[in-house]
Design an enzyme around this catalytic site. Sequence first.
Site, PDB file in Angstrom:
ATOM      1  N   SER A 140       0.848  -1.198   0.000  1.00  0.00           N
ATOM      2  CA  SER A 140       0.000   0.000   0.000  1.00  0.00           C
ATOM      3  C   SER A 140       0.881   1.245   0.000  1.00  0.00           C
ATOM      4  CB  SER A 140      -0.860   0.007   1.271  1.00  0.00           C
ATOM      5  OG  SER A 140      -1.502   1.254   1.437  1.00  0.00           O
ATOM      6  N   TYR A 153      -1.920  -0.859  10.458  1.00  0.00           N
ATOM      7  CA  TYR A 153      -2.038  -1.151   9.022  1.00  0.00           C
ATOM      8  C   TYR A 153      -0.791  -0.675   8.275  1.00  0.00           C
ATOM      9  CZ  TYR A 153      -3.742  -1.185   4.223  1.00  0.00           C
ATOM     10  OH  TYR A 153      -3.871  -1.423   2.874  1.00  0.00           O
TER      11      TYR A 153
HETATM   12  N1  NAP Z   1      -8.692  -0.489  -1.494  1.00  0.00           N
HETATM   13  C1  NAP Z   1      -7.692   0.295  -1.166  1.00  0.00           C
HETATM   14  O1  NAP Z   1      -7.841   1.534  -1.093  1.00  0.00           O
HETATM   15  C2  NAP Z   1      -6.319  -0.313  -0.931  1.00  0.00           C
HETATM   16  C3  NAP Z   1      -5.214   0.552  -0.960  1.00  0.00           C
HETATM   17  C4  NAP Z   1      -3.955   0.020  -0.756  1.00  0.00           C
HETATM   18  C5  NAP Z   1      -3.793  -1.333  -0.536  1.00  0.00           C
HETATM   19  N2  NAP Z   1      -4.877  -2.154  -0.503  1.00  0.00           N
HETATM   20  C6  NAP Z   1      -4.647  -3.582  -0.243  1.00  0.00           C
HETATM   21  O2  NAP Z   1      -5.212  -4.349  -1.277  1.00  0.00           O
HETATM   22  C7  NAP Z   1      -5.487  -5.661  -0.798  1.00  0.00           C
HETATM   23  C8  NAP Z   1      -6.882  -6.053  -1.232  1.00  0.00           C
HETATM   24  O3  NAP Z   1      -7.812  -5.185  -0.610  1.00  0.00           O
HETATM   25  P1  NAP Z   1      -9.113  -4.659  -1.352  1.00  0.00           P
HETATM   26  O4  NAP Z   1      -9.020  -3.205  -1.412  1.00  0.00           O
HETATM   27  O5  NAP Z   1      -9.364  -5.420  -2.587  1.00  0.00           O
HETATM   28  O6  NAP Z   1     -10.182  -5.011  -0.207  1.00  0.00           O
HETATM   29  P2  NAP Z   1     -11.546  -5.836  -0.249  1.00  0.00           P
HETATM   30  O7  NAP Z   1     -12.378  -5.424  -1.393  1.00  0.00           O
HETATM   31  O8  NAP Z   1     -12.083  -5.724   1.129  1.00  0.00           O
HETATM   32  O9  NAP Z   1     -11.053  -7.338  -0.495  1.00  0.00           O
HETATM   33  C9  NAP Z   1     -10.332  -8.033   0.470  1.00  0.00           C
HETATM   34  C10 NAP Z   1     -10.191  -9.480   0.055  1.00  0.00           C
HETATM   35  O10 NAP Z   1      -9.445 -10.177   1.080  1.00  0.00           O
HETATM   36  C11 NAP Z   1     -10.180 -11.330   1.464  1.00  0.00           C
HETATM   37  N3  NAP Z   1      -9.960 -11.637   2.867  1.00  0.00           N
HETATM   38  C12 NAP Z   1     -10.179 -10.818   3.936  1.00  0.00           C
HETATM   39  N4  NAP Z   1      -9.919 -11.469   5.077  1.00  0.00           N
HETATM   40  C13 NAP Z   1      -9.529 -12.726   4.719  1.00  0.00           C
HETATM   41  C14 NAP Z   1      -9.153 -13.877   5.445  1.00  0.00           C
HETATM   42  N5  NAP Z   1      -9.130 -13.889   6.785  1.00  0.00           N
HETATM   43  N6  NAP Z   1      -8.818 -15.004   4.771  1.00  0.00           N
HETATM   44  C15 NAP Z   1      -8.863 -15.018   3.419  1.00  0.00           C
HETATM   45  N7  NAP Z   1      -9.207 -13.960   2.674  1.00  0.00           N
HETATM   46  C16 NAP Z   1      -9.550 -12.831   3.318  1.00  0.00           C
HETATM   47  C17 NAP Z   1     -11.645 -10.982   1.201  1.00  0.00           C
HETATM   48  O11 NAP Z   1     -12.398 -12.155   0.930  1.00  0.00           O
HETATM   49  P3  NAP Z   1     -13.415 -12.906   1.929  1.00  0.00           P
HETATM   50  O12 NAP Z   1     -14.141 -11.868   2.733  1.00  0.00           O
HETATM   51  O13 NAP Z   1     -14.271 -13.707   1.002  1.00  0.00           O
HETATM   52  O14 NAP Z   1     -12.531 -13.783   2.754  1.00  0.00           O
HETATM   53  C18 NAP Z   1     -11.520 -10.176  -0.082  1.00  0.00           C
HETATM   54  O15 NAP Z   1     -11.491 -11.033  -1.200  1.00  0.00           O
HETATM   55  C19 NAP Z   1      -5.293  -5.621   0.715  1.00  0.00           C
HETATM   56  O16 NAP Z   1      -4.055  -6.225   1.038  1.00  0.00           O
HETATM   57  C20 NAP Z   1      -5.261  -4.128   1.021  1.00  0.00           C
HETATM   58  O17 NAP Z   1      -4.494  -3.845   2.164  1.00  0.00           O
HETATM   59  C21 NAP Z   1      -6.140  -1.672  -0.696  1.00  0.00           C
END
Ligand code: NAP
Length: 261
Positions: A140, A153
């Site tokens: 991130s 985080y």
């Molecule tokens: N969105 C942003 O602004 C942003 C910015 C920078 C970095 N990121 C990073 O991008 C990555 C993906 O996040 P996202 O934005 O796509 O969020 P998201 O839409 O909330 O998706 C998160 C994913 O992680 C899975 N997950 C959560 N807890 C889990 C667990 N205990 N075991 C297995 N799978 C799990 C969820 O699936 P289930 O609920 O089905 O398990 C979901 O598929 C993360 O590492 C986040 O830190 C996001």
Amino acid sequence: MTRPLALVTGASAGIGHAFAHGLAQRGYDLVVVARDTARLDALAKELQATHATNVEVITADLLQIVQVETVEARLADGDRPIELLVNNAGFGTIGKFKDLPLDREVQEIELNVIALTRLMHAALPNLLERRAGGVINVSSMASFQPTPGNATYGATKAFVTSLSQGVHEELRGTGVTVMALCPGFTRTEFQQRAGVDSTDIPDFLWQEATTVVDYAMKAFSKGKALCVPGPLNQATAGFSSVMPSTVTRRVAGLIVGRGDK
Ligand SMILES: NC(=O)c1ccc[n+]([C@@H]2O[C@H](COP(=O)([O-])OP(=O)(O)OC[C@H]3O[C@@H](n4cnc5c(N)ncnc54)[C@H](OP(=O)(O)O)[C@@H]3O)[C@@H](O)[C@H]2O)c1
């Protein structure tokens, strides 16, 4: 010819879901991992229909060590080896560290750091044997400076960016690439799951998950150690790299803690 195979964690939503689509479009077969089986099954069905992708679904809660071990075993399996691991599952917590429930902070470290580390470690022997492919660790922009307001985080993501670049260097010359992907604000379920009201974040700061994936795949194919998607994020990362942390941590605190008077 067999298609290359990628394993994506957190493929049921957001950036992981976009990776699954992007990789299927690029000719990969997939192993998709998350907790929500129904969403993974729907994704598999869609990708089979649109791209004739073979999709294996693994339902796993990566906070449960036994279930992490199941995914590790799949990564270590040499029969149909994984060419690309997208270590993407993660979540954030928002609030002052002293006020946040400790158990959830520890889970954040277990998912964002421990599970990610274990899975990359499990994937490397097969990758090194084949001298190809690699790992994309989803970090991130929060990794580039301390982040008051979501301190744990930011610390987990600082670990991911540092680990990825360190291992990238260790693997130089092996044909295997490890890359940290550092998205900024991306339209997914992330903010909602973290319980943040993000309506006051201006539109120009947001990216679509598909845009992030396109940047990532381009950078990965060039063997980069780090991918910061888009000029605005790159400028911000550049700012963080030249300014002292006394400045960057205050700016980050103002952004994250904007509703926190
Ligand atoms: N969105 C942003 O602004 C942003 C910015 C920078 C970095 N990121 C990073 O991008 C990555 C993906 O996040 P996202 O934005 O796509 O969020 P998201 O839409 O909330 O998706 C998160 C994913 O992680 C899975 N997950 C959560 N807890 C889990 C667990 N205990 N075991 C297995 N799978 C799990 C969820 O699936 P289930 O609920 O089905 O398990 C979901 O598929 C993360 O590492 C986040 O830190 C996001």
